[in-house]
Every structure is written in structure tokens, then in C-alpha cells.
Design a protein around this motif. Sequence first.
Motif, PDB file in Angstrom:
ATOM      1  N   GLY A   7       0.832  -1.211   0.000  1.00  0.00           N
ATOM      2  CA  GLY A   7       0.000   0.000   0.000  1.00  0.00           C
ATOM      3  C   GLY A   7       0.856   1.246   0.000  1.00  0.00           C
ATOM      4  O   GLY A   7       0.419   2.308   0.462  1.00  0.00           O
ATOM      5  N   GLY A  10      -0.429   4.619  -1.682  1.00  0.00           N
ATOM      6  CA  GLY A  10      -1.603   5.289  -1.156  1.00  0.00           C
ATOM      7  C   GLY A  10      -1.244   6.606  -0.487  1.00  0.00           C
ATOM      8  O   GLY A  10      -0.064   6.933  -0.296  1.00  0.00           O
ATOM      9  N   GLY A  13       0.501   5.589   2.688  1.00  0.00           N
ATOM     10  CA  GLY A  13       1.625   4.693   2.412  1.00  0.00           C
ATOM     11  C   GLY A  13       2.825   5.421   1.843  1.00  0.00           C
ATOM     12  O   GLY A  13       3.976   5.137   2.217  1.00  0.00           O
ATOM     13  N   LEU A  31       4.033  -2.965  -5.190  1.00  0.00           N
ATOM     14  CA  LEU A  31       3.026  -2.065  -5.766  1.00  0.00           C
ATOM     15  C   LEU A  31       2.810  -2.386  -7.240  1.00  0.00           C
ATOM     16  O   LEU A  31       3.674  -2.952  -7.897  1.00  0.00           O
ATOM     17  N   SER A  53       0.798  -6.927  -7.836  1.00  0.00           N
ATOM     18  CA  SER A  53      -0.271  -6.848  -6.852  1.00  0.00           C
ATOM     19  C   SER A  53       0.036  -7.857  -5.751  1.00  0.00           C
ATOM     20  O   SER A  53       0.398  -9.004  -6.040  1.00  0.00           O
ATOM     21  N   SER A  74       1.395  -2.522   6.511  1.00  0.00           N
ATOM     22  CA  SER A  74       0.322  -2.498   5.523  1.00  0.00           C
ATOM     23  C   SER A  74      -0.470  -1.207   5.629  1.00  0.00           C
ATOM     24  O   SER A  74      -1.073  -0.923   6.667  1.00  0.00           O
ATOM     25  N   CYS A  75      -0.469  -0.439   4.540  1.00  0.00           N
ATOM     26  CA  CYS A  75      -1.317   0.749   4.414  1.00  0.00           C
ATOM     27  C   CYS A  75      -2.349   0.526   3.314  1.00  0.00           C
ATOM     28  O   CYS A  75      -2.849   1.489   2.714  1.00  0.00           O
ATOM     29  N   LEU A  76      -2.670  -0.728   3.058  1.00  0.00           N
ATOM     30  CA  LEU A  76      -3.625  -1.049   2.008  1.00  0.00           C
ATOM     31  C   LEU A  76      -5.012  -0.515   2.338  1.00  0.00           C
ATOM     32  O   LEU A  76      -5.415  -0.481   3.501  1.00  0.00           O
ATOM     33  N   ASN A  79      -9.904   1.766  -3.017  1.00  0.00           N
ATOM     34  CA  ASN A  79     -10.086   3.033  -3.721  1.00  0.00           C
ATOM     35  C   ASN A  79     -11.507   3.537  -3.516  1.00  0.00           C
ATOM     36  O   ASN A  79     -12.463   2.752  -3.512  1.00  0.00           O
ATOM     37  N   VAL A  93      -7.602  -6.138   2.330  1.00  0.00           N
ATOM     38  CA  VAL A  93      -6.760  -5.910   3.507  1.00  0.00           C
ATOM     39  C   VAL A  93      -6.627  -7.195   4.328  1.00  0.00           C
ATOM     40  O   VAL A  93      -5.533  -7.563   4.767  1.00  0.00           O
TER      41      VAL A  93
END
Length: 241
Positions: A7, A10, A13, A31, A53, A74-76, A79, A93
Motif C-alpha cells: 500500500g 496510497g 503509504g 506495488l 499486486s 500495511s497501508c492497504l 479506492n 486488507v
Amino acid sequence: MTILVVGGTGATGRLLVSELLERGQNVKVILRSADKLPENVKNHKRLSIIQASVLSLSDADLTLHVKGCAAVASCLGHNLTFHGIFGPPRRLVTDATRRLCNAIRANKAEVPTRFVLMNTAGNSNRDLDEPISFAQRCVIGLLRLLLPPHLDNEKAADYLRINIGPSNEAIEWAAVRPDSLINETEVSPYEVHPSPTRSTIFNAGSTSRINVAHFMADLITDDEIWSKWKGQMPVIYNKGH
């Protein structure tokens, strides 16, 4: 120290990746496209880019990428489009958290790997008796039914709480819960609590993304801060908000 970030393109992120690099850490990012990274970050000598991915990688590849990392962050998130909210992968996530934890365990490192998950103050820590009004319970229940990303955040944190738990030999974890996210250009004073100090629905506070990135980097690089918050779901607010 080498840290793996997912992530990383983002809104939060990117800031975490920059913060870790500024602290002299080696960073690997998984990414789909490096185009969203700032030029000074994309070309940084301590940054390694894995263009894929995270959910498309095989178990073997994911295990290889996690190998040698002292921490995984994790900053997933989903959208904020119709497809991003309601389309697949609906458990982005949660599935990424589960697969990354499996990869960490497969490596059998000598010391536990730190896993830092960006979560949300709208998700309760069910290990604690966090007070929630009836009205807020009703709203959260509706969000759980109508907005798949909210349930995804809940399930991801639950995986860490229940499946990894407080005394896993391979993984130590923390789930950071910001309130309403805002954009600021510089780190400002912030406060961290074990549980929300205000209603996320009816009296929300605010948290700048750059403060979230700063606190996540502290958890990863500062042993004293990690010792205080590991196995917990700290809530972070901008001071005075």
C-alpha cells in the motif's frame, strides 16, 4: 533494518515510505505501478520496488520478498470509487494480512517480525471493553452491511487479534487506528490512546496522514514505543482535534 511496505502508493503509504527512508531504513515496496511514487522516493538508493499486486504473488514469491525483513507494514485500502468499494477484491486488507503473516511464519526468523497494520478508529478492539453507544452500534452495523471496506478492516484486525494473538513466536503486531484522515504537510503534535476517546460517528476527531505515517515509523524503529503498543490497537488523534 529492512522493512516491507504494502500500500506504499496510497495517500498514507507514500508518507510512510518517505519517513522510513529519511530514518535511514532500507525499504521494499510491493506495488502495481511505481508512477505514483514521488521521483525522489522512486529513485532512492535504499528503496527496492517489487512491481506486482500483493494478492497476485504466489506464496513462494511472497515468502521470498518477506525474507530478511524486520518489519512489514500495511497501508492497504480500497479506492474510493464504486468498483473500489463494491468490486473485488472485497477482502483486500484481510487477505493481504493473512498471506503476509503466513509468509513471515514460513521464513522461521530467529526473532519475531513486527507487523503494523493501518486500520480505523471506526473498528472496535474487541479485546477491550470499549464503550460504544447504542446509536453508534446501529450505524456501525449498517456500515458493516453496506460498505465492504469497513468489514474488511474489521476482519483484518480480527485476524491479528485472534489468529496471531498476543504471544506468537514469529509475529508481533499492532493495528493503528486513526480517526477522520486529513492532509497536512508536516508532522504536528499528536496523541495516542489505547481506545477511542470520542465517538467516531457522532464526535469524530481528526488525524493527519503524515502523523499516522510518523507513528507507524516509530512503532517499526523505536523499541520502547513498540514495547508499549505491541499486541494493541492504538488510536491516534491530532492534538487538540
